[in-house]
Motif scaffolding. Sequence first.
Motif, short mmCIF file in Angstrom:
data_model
loop_
_atom_site.label_atom_id
_atom_site.label_comp_id
_atom_site.label_asym_id
_atom_site.label_seq_id
_atom_site.Cartn_x
_atom_site.Cartn_y
_atom_site.Cartn_z
N LEU A 248 11.81 -60.93 3.24
CA LEU A 248 12.69 -62.10 3.23
C LEU A 248 13.87 -61.96 2.28
O LEU A 248 14.91 -62.62 2.46
CB LEU A 248 11.88 -63.36 2.87
CG LEU A 248 10.85 -63.81 3.91
CD1 LEU A 248 10.01 -64.96 3.36
CD2 LEU A 248 11.55 -64.24 5.20
N ASP A 249 13.73 -61.13 1.25
CA ASP A 249 14.84 -60.97 0.30
C ASP A 249 15.78 -59.83 0.68
O ASP A 249 16.71 -59.51 -0.06
CB ASP A 249 14.30 -60.78 -1.13
CG ASP A 249 13.50 -59.49 -1.29
OD1 ASP A 249 13.00 -58.97 -0.27
OD2 ASP A 249 13.36 -59.01 -2.43
N ALA A 255 18.01 -61.91 9.70
CA ALA A 255 18.53 -62.42 10.97
C ALA A 255 18.07 -61.56 12.14
O ALA A 255 17.75 -62.07 13.22
CB ALA A 255 20.05 -62.52 10.94
N LEU A 256 18.02 -60.26 11.90
CA LEU A 256 17.62 -59.35 12.97
C LEU A 256 16.14 -59.49 13.29
O LEU A 256 15.73 -59.35 14.45
CB LEU A 256 17.96 -57.90 12.60
CG LEU A 256 19.45 -57.60 12.44
CD1 LEU A 256 19.66 -56.18 11.94
CD2 LEU A 256 20.17 -57.81 13.77
N ARG A 257 15.33 -59.76 12.28
CA ARG A 257 13.90 -59.95 12.53
C ARG A 257 13.67 -61.12 13.48
O ARG A 257 12.71 -61.12 14.27
CB ARG A 257 13.15 -60.21 11.22
CG ARG A 257 12.72 -58.99 10.43
CD ARG A 257 11.59 -58.21 11.07
NE ARG A 257 10.35 -58.92 11.11
CZ ARG A 257 9.41 -58.86 10.17
NH1 ARG A 257 9.59 -58.11 9.09
NH2 ARG A 257 8.28 -59.54 10.30
N ALA A 258 14.56 -62.11 13.45
CA ALA A 258 14.42 -63.27 14.34
C ALA A 258 14.55 -62.87 15.80
O ALA A 258 14.01 -63.53 16.69
CB ALA A 258 15.46 -64.33 13.98
N GLY A 282 10.64 -57.46 -1.03
CA GLY A 282 10.52 -56.13 -0.46
C GLY A 282 11.25 -55.07 -1.25
O GLY A 282 11.43 -55.23 -2.46
N ASP A 283 11.67 -54.03 -0.56
CA ASP A 283 12.37 -52.92 -1.20
C ASP A 283 13.71 -52.74 -0.49
O ASP A 283 13.81 -52.07 0.54
CB ASP A 283 11.53 -51.64 -1.09
CG ASP A 283 12.11 -50.48 -1.90
OD1 ASP A 283 13.28 -50.59 -2.31
OD2 ASP A 283 11.40 -49.49 -2.11
#
Length: 382
Positions: A248-249, A255-258, A282-283
């Motif tokens: 999420l960070d 946006a692409l994950r959506a 995340g990283d």
Amino acid sequence: MGITLLTVNTAPSFSSTILQSNLIHSLGLSHHLIALNFIILSFGKKSAQSSAHVKVTDTDFDGVEVRVFEGSPKPNEPLRRSVVYIHGGGWALASAKISYYDELCTTMAEELNAVIVSIEYRLVPQVYFPEQIYDVMRATKYFLKPEVLEKYKVDPGRIGVSGDSAGGNLAAALGQQFTYVDSLRSKLKLQALIYPVLQALDFNTPSYQQNKNTPILPRHVMVKYWVDYFKGNYDFVQAMIVNNHTALDVDRATALRARLNWTSLLPESITKSYKPVMQTTGDARIVQEIPQLLEASSSPLIADQEMLQYLPKTYILTCEHDVLRDDGIMYAKRLERAGVDVTLDHFEDGFHGCMIFTSWPTNFSVGIRTRNSYIKWLDQNL
């Protein structure tokens, strides 16, 4: 039964081959993928052998090697239909000239009375993304020239593109690239994608969770293929497996994950009790160093919805015992929502790679059934 036979007969030999290639790599003798591919090809490469019904020739299209299979034309049809075929192998392995693909394309040419152009694109580590896409684009555009189609007696209105696994990825990328060029947009009558790999943003879809340790293509191997394709760092593999690269960070990825929200793109019969894996922290270094992970040209599943409407009639074959199953099903749903005519052909007893396992000693019944279903669809729609 197919999975049991695969585990007993195929997986151990392939695993030992991987161990041999890794040993060669560790000794500094060669890159492990070059060593692995050398071993694979040494057991199965075929010369161009014509038969009574299919003429086979090796040539090049605009500098890209291809193997052309010419089926016999029908007496009442002077022009033949054609399929541009792109083989699988994680962008790094196999060949248009290996026996599995030679036999598949020979069968297609004979049963469809068609011209099959099998592209011998360059592999990792000789080249990396996006060079493989450039190879298939260059060869296909050359083939589509009027004088070349005339030479092979091909009907310009009956040409499709197809591929399996990483070849399915390249075929999907090719189809999308063609939509951006007005002169190419209507050149392909159809695309047929066989258990395609279509995204690198979520390695925890239900099929990735369900089949994470399935032979032939376990999850960690697929993630390594992606990293190799981008010439990335293996230190990122474990973080990517748990989706740290699209947390999420990580702003660019959210946006692409959506666009591949599988809770809405997959039916309940598949989602079952699986839960999405979305890390809070995340990283960000991963997508900073490998920005290609978030490009639609590498992950066709995340392409703009507006562009998808221009894609041709589509066939997608998926297998239950395959980490890539949900990539194909989600792409079918996105295409359907864009108004594309889509056929989703799912095999409950199928496993990744099964369609090329149709000859002894790996002549699995599901391999024969998937191949026959695929060719039947081509025959009815091309």
